[in-house]
Design a protein around this motif. Structure first.
Motif, PDB file in Angstrom:
ATOM      1  N   TYR A 201      -5.195  -3.848  11.409  1.00 52.38           N
ATOM      2  CA  TYR A 201      -4.530  -2.974  11.098  1.00 52.38           C
ATOM      3  C   TYR A 201      -3.085  -2.862  11.593  1.00 52.38           C
ATOM      4  CZ  TYR A 201      -8.916  -0.937   8.896  1.00 52.38           C
ATOM      5  OH  TYR A 201     -10.086  -0.972   8.503  1.00 52.38           O
ATOM      6  N   ARG A 202      -3.002  -2.971  13.036  1.00 54.58           N
ATOM      7  CA  ARG A 202      -1.889  -2.940  13.425  1.00 54.58           C
ATOM      8  C   ARG A 202      -0.722  -4.158  12.923  1.00 54.58           C
ATOM      9  NH1 ARG A 202      -1.362  -4.064  19.000  1.00 54.58           N
ATOM     10  NH2 ARG A 202      -3.328  -5.425  18.826  1.00 54.58           N
ATOM     11  N   HIS A 203      -1.348  -5.120  12.536  1.00 57.27           N
ATOM     12  CA  HIS A 203      -0.818  -6.290  12.385  1.00 57.27           C
ATOM     13  C   HIS A 203      -0.349  -6.451  10.888  1.00 57.27           C
ATOM     14  CE1 HIS A 203      -1.663  -7.230  16.631  1.00 57.27           C
ATOM     15  NE2 HIS A 203      -0.495  -7.699  16.479  1.00 57.27           N
ATOM     16  N   MET A 204      -0.592  -5.667  10.180  1.00 58.41           N
ATOM     17  CA  MET A 204      -0.445  -5.749   8.590  1.00 58.41           C
ATOM     18  C   MET A 204       0.784  -4.761   7.948  1.00 58.41           C
ATOM     19  SD  MET A 204      -3.723  -3.660   6.932  1.00 58.41           S
ATOM     20  CE  MET A 204      -3.462  -1.753   6.487  1.00 58.41           C
ATOM     21  N   LYS A 225      11.088   2.104  -3.881  1.00 60.39           N
ATOM     22  CA  LYS A 225       9.824   1.564  -3.516  1.00 60.39           C
ATOM     23  C   LYS A 225      10.007   1.452  -1.987  1.00 60.39           C
ATOM     24  CE  LYS A 225       7.690  -1.052  -7.079  1.00 60.39           C
ATOM     25  NZ  LYS A 225       6.755  -2.690  -7.315  1.00 60.39           N
ATOM     26  N   TYR A 226       8.642   1.720  -1.257  1.00 59.41           N
ATOM     27  CA  TYR A 226       8.470   1.778  -0.022  1.00 59.41           C
ATOM     28  C   TYR A 226       7.771   0.549   0.552  1.00 59.41           C
ATOM     29  CZ  TYR A 226       9.335   6.806  -0.803  1.00 59.41           C
ATOM     30  OH  TYR A 226       9.874   8.126  -1.391  1.00 59.41           O
ATOM     31  N   HIS A 227       8.439   0.098   1.637  1.00 58.99           N
ATOM     32  CA  HIS A 227       7.691  -0.902   2.318  1.00 58.99           C
ATOM     33  C   HIS A 227       7.531  -0.743   3.958  1.00 58.99           C
ATOM     34  CE1 HIS A 227       7.916  -3.112  -1.231  1.00 58.99           C
ATOM     35  NE2 HIS A 227       9.218  -2.776  -1.386  1.00 58.99           N
ATOM     36  N   TRP A 228       6.565  -0.880   4.645  1.00 63.28           N
ATOM     37  CA  TRP A 228       6.343  -0.982   6.156  1.00 63.28           C
ATOM     38  C   TRP A 228       6.063  -2.125   6.644  1.00 63.28           C
ATOM     39  CZ3 TRP A 228       6.937   3.643   8.206  1.00 63.28           C
ATOM     40  CH2 TRP A 228       6.780   5.033   7.294  1.00 63.28           C
ATOM     41  N   GLU A 229       6.995  -2.443   7.724  1.00 64.92           N
ATOM     42  CA  GLU A 229       6.846  -3.854   8.259  1.00 64.92           C
ATOM     43  C   GLU A 229       6.412  -3.523   9.814  1.00 64.92           C
ATOM     44  OE1 GLU A 229       7.827  -7.152   7.249  1.00 64.92           O
ATOM     45  OE2 GLU A 229       7.145  -6.086   5.575  1.00 64.92           O
ATOM     46  N   PRO A 230       5.210  -3.968  10.305  1.00 62.36           N
ATOM     47  CA  PRO A 230       4.873  -4.026  11.675  1.00 62.36           C
ATOM     48  C   PRO A 230       5.600  -4.478  12.584  1.00 62.36           C
ATOM     49  CG  PRO A 230       3.445  -5.608  10.663  1.00 62.36           C
ATOM     50  CD  PRO A 230       4.462  -5.152   9.604  1.00 62.36           C
ATOM     51  N   VAL A 231       6.273  -3.626  13.554  1.00 62.98           N
ATOM     52  CA  VAL A 231       7.089  -4.158  14.582  1.00 62.98           C
ATOM     53  C   VAL A 231       6.378  -5.223  15.561  1.00 62.98           C
ATOM     54  CG1 VAL A 231       8.358  -3.367  16.530  1.00 62.98           C
ATOM     55  CG2 VAL A 231       8.370  -1.989  14.654  1.00 62.98           C
ATOM     56  N   GLN A 232       5.003  -4.973  15.748  1.00 60.86           N
ATOM     57  CA  GLN A 232       4.356  -5.947  16.525  1.00 60.86           C
ATOM     58  C   GLN A 232       4.188  -7.335  16.020  1.00 60.86           C
ATOM     59  OE1 GLN A 232       3.425  -2.576  16.313  1.00 60.86           O
ATOM     60  NE2 GLN A 232       2.007  -2.408  14.753  1.00 60.86           N
ATOM     61  N   PRO A 267       1.266   1.111  18.274  1.00 59.07           N
ATOM     62  CA  PRO A 267       1.986   0.466  17.403  1.00 59.07           C
ATOM     63  C   PRO A 267       3.043   0.937  16.249  1.00 59.07           C
ATOM     64  CG  PRO A 267      -0.357   1.388  16.580  1.00 59.07           C
ATOM     65  CD  PRO A 267      -0.017   1.557  17.900  1.00 59.07           C
ATOM     66  N   GLU A 268       3.798   0.302  16.002  1.00 55.26           N
ATOM     67  CA  GLU A 268       5.006   0.914  15.418  1.00 55.26           C
ATOM     68  C   GLU A 268       5.495   0.013  14.084  1.00 55.26           C
ATOM     69  OE1 GLU A 268       8.352   0.712  17.892  1.00 55.26           O
ATOM     70  OE2 GLU A 268       7.405   1.913  19.364  1.00 55.26           O
ATOM     71  N   TRP A 269       5.725   0.847  13.057  1.00 50.38           N
ATOM     72  CA  TRP A 269       6.313   0.124  11.848  1.00 50.38           C
ATOM     73  C   TRP A 269       7.630   0.733  11.365  1.00 50.38           C
ATOM     74  CZ3 TRP A 269       1.319   1.299  12.999  1.00 50.38           C
ATOM     75  CH2 TRP A 269       0.222   0.258  12.609  1.00 50.38           C
ATOM     76  N   GLY A 306      13.675   3.968   8.615  1.00 47.69           N
ATOM     77  CA  GLY A 306      13.348   4.919   9.626  1.00 47.69           C
ATOM     78  C   GLY A 306      12.254   4.035  10.340  1.00 47.69           C
ATOM     79  N   LYS A 307      11.299   4.845  11.235  1.00 44.53           N
ATOM     80  CA  LYS A 307      10.278   4.180  12.117  1.00 44.53           C
ATOM     81  C   LYS A 307       9.271   5.016  12.122  1.00 44.53           C
ATOM     82  CE  LYS A 307      10.871   3.434  16.585  1.00 44.53           C
ATOM     83  NZ  LYS A 307      11.556   2.723  17.706  1.00 44.53           N
ATOM     84  N   MET A 308       7.875   4.409  12.319  1.00 47.04           N
ATOM     85  CA  MET A 308       6.693   5.233  12.413  1.00 47.04           C
ATOM     86  C   MET A 308       6.145   4.760  13.632  1.00 47.04           C
ATOM     87  SD  MET A 308       3.319   5.878  10.060  1.00 47.04           S
ATOM     88  CE  MET A 308       3.068   4.172   9.885  1.00 47.04           C
ATOM     89  N   VAL A 309       5.638   5.638  14.649  1.00 40.53           N
ATOM     90  CA  VAL A 309       4.808   5.342  15.907  1.00 40.53           C
ATOM     91  C   VAL A 309       3.585   6.024  15.945  1.00 40.53           C
ATOM     92  CG1 VAL A 309       4.938   5.350  18.283  1.00 40.53           C
ATOM     93  CG2 VAL A 309       7.247   5.162  16.864  1.00 40.53           C
TER      94      VAL A 309
END
Length: 520
Positions: A201-204, A225-232, A267-269, A306-309
């Protein structure tokens, strides 16, 4: 004394749910030491009755999942311009606060104890506890979906689930549905490629899938449209890697997320948005509201906003992960719906299924309750435990309007977004279906090894299907891309010959080995 400061050797005394001391938690009350038992075993009856009911119904879809707490921080700009140009939603315009979030990751089709290595989309649902109330962004890891009309959703899930008689998954059922639903070809191309099984889940990635709207102070709306990109980083599994992991640990993604957060590897996105002017856009060969279609980056750039942690694991899995309830209709001021049919169908379904699954007052649970004060005239229902009933007490008014008291409307809303709508009520599909164009384009954009893996996975899945389904799918793949269709067709021919030889060898080996002896 605070529980955290108590010595480890000090234990609380056990009670039942009425607060009565439990003096013997090992033995029921019986006539003599052998029984029979007596009916007045109150502690036992209460304990077993609660145990019989301690699991709530699992989700119809997305039953298998895990979750975590964290926060979202807005950057406040888009390409150097204030984000308020596009939306007045405070979760984006107020950069001084970190908005608490709870996220639930999940698989889609199978039950709550199914392996996390299955080839299946992954849910990516986030609850933002904003200063204006809750906002739920309910999406998937892949950016599109199988269908575009909500009327087909129950059929799609039934086809993808295990057979109702045998109770094992038969991919022929899935491809039978897909062969008659060509809009699903784009999603099938992603799902059977290496993108179909995230490594963790951390890498998707995550996506809102649908086109939503942003509304600014003037009431003007744009599609978003919204898109989340994993920082890791992004990591996926091949089928061989997934099979190996499944043989050792079917909880690998849940364990990975929990342990990463526990050790402080949060994990961050980063959140990106695509923006499009509202309208039909006749210059496109697809409808921008079609959930089976991508908005390509080169046409509609991604803007980082923005960023989510994620920095805290749940204290209680059932109370938080199982009872958290999301809905695509849970929007705050400055965010709005588009006319996407599938989105509007989900908006009813999600809230309705939460009332069935958790109960009429599911929004009173701590995990679902907004941080913003709730004052409503709604009352009653099972397990109603709220304390704030608006202004019921003095005077006793649980309705509106009233000149004697009670609640009043918020007289300071933003300018209402008023899109113009006109047309006949119809039962028709959209005019620009283009079921094959983007599926073919996605195939051509895959690298060589990704194409090889896609063909191998499709051939393996289709090889057990009846010939008429195979032929229909091959025809669809040819319409997506000639090379795509030819490679699947050639692969199936080779698979049929190989399976025939293997069956002949197996029969011959069985005849030579004979039957094992009966150990009983």
């Amino acid at each position: 004394m605070d529980n955290k400061n108590k010595p480890n050797h000090v234990k609380e005394k056990m009670t039942n749910q009425q607060g009565h001391p439990v003096t013997d938690n090992q033995n029921v009350r019986t006539v003599g030491d052998r029984g029979p038992t007596t009916l007045e075993n109150y502690d036992f009856l209460e304990k077993i009755s609660h145990f019989d009911r301690e699991k709530i119904p699992e989700r119809i879809v997305h039953a298998r999942g895990t979750g975590a707490h964290g926060y979202f921080q807005s950057y406040g700009t888009i390409n150097g311009e204030p984000i308020s140009k596009y939306t007045r939603a405070k979760v984006f315009t107020n950069t001084e606060v970190q908005t608490p979030v709870f996220i639930r990751f999940s698989t889609v089709v199978h039950g709550k104890h199914s392996p996390e290595t299955l080839r299946d989309p992954r849910g990516f649902a986030i609850k933002f506890y904003t200063e204006d109330g809750n906002w739920d962004l309910v999406g998937n890891n892949l950016k599109i979906f199988f269908i575009r009309d909500p009327l087909k959703f129950p059929d799609m899930i039934h086809a993808f689930r295990p057979d109702p008689v045998t109770n094992y998954q038969n991919l022929e059922r899935m491809f039978d549905f897909v062969s008659q639903s060509p809009e699903a070809l784009h999603m099938i191309t992603f799902a059977f490629s290496p993108w179909g099984i995230p490594a963790s889940y951390r890498h998707m990635q995550g996506s809102g899938v649908h086109a939503y709207k942003w509304v600014n102070e003037e009431g003007k709306g744009v599609l978003v449209k919204y898109h989340w990109e994993p920082v890791q980083g992004i990591k996926n599994l091949t089928q061989e890697e997934a099979t190996k992991i499944q043989g050792e640990n079917f909880n690998h993604a849940t364990q990975d997320l929990y342990e990463s957060i526990e050790k402080g590897d949060y994990p961050e996105w980063e959140l990106y948005v695509q923006i499009m002017e509202d309208g039909e856009h006749p210059e496109l060969d697809y409808d921008p509201l079609d959930a089976t279609k991508l908005w390509y980056k080169e046409d509609y750039p991604w803007h980082k906003v923005g960023k989510m942690v994620l920095n805290r694991n749940p204290d209680n899995f059932h109370a938080e992960v199982e009872q958290v309830a999301f809905g695509t209709g849970v929007l705050v001021d400055g965010l709005d719906f588009s006319d996407d049919k599938l989105l509007q169908g989900r908006t009813y379904s999600y809230s309705d299924t939460q009332r069935y699954r958790v109960g009429a007052n599911y929004l009173q649970l701590p995990i679902n309750r907004p941080n913003h004060q709730v004052t409503t005239n709604q009352t009653g229902g099972q397990m109603d435990f709220r304390q704030d009933y608006g202004d019921f007490k003095n005077p006793h008014v649980d309705y509106e309007p009233s000149i004697t008291g009670g609640l009043d409307e918020d007289k300071n809303p933003g300018v209402e977004h008023e899109p113009y709508v006109e047309g006949n009520l119809q039962r028709k599909t959209i005019s620009r279906e283009n079921n094959y164009g983007q599926a073919g384009e996605t195939y051509r954009r895959l690298s060589d090894w990704e194409k090889d893996d896609l063909i191998k996975n499709l051939v393996s899945a289709l090889s057990d299907c009846r010939k008429e389904i195979q032929d229909q799918m091959i025809e669809h793949f040819y319409q997506c891309d000639k090379d795509y269709g030819k490679r699947v067709e050639d692969g199936l021919k080779m698979s049929i010959e190989s399976n025939k030889e293997m069956m002949e060898d197996a029969v011959r080996d069985a005849e030579e080995m004979g039957h094992p002896s009966d150990p009983y």
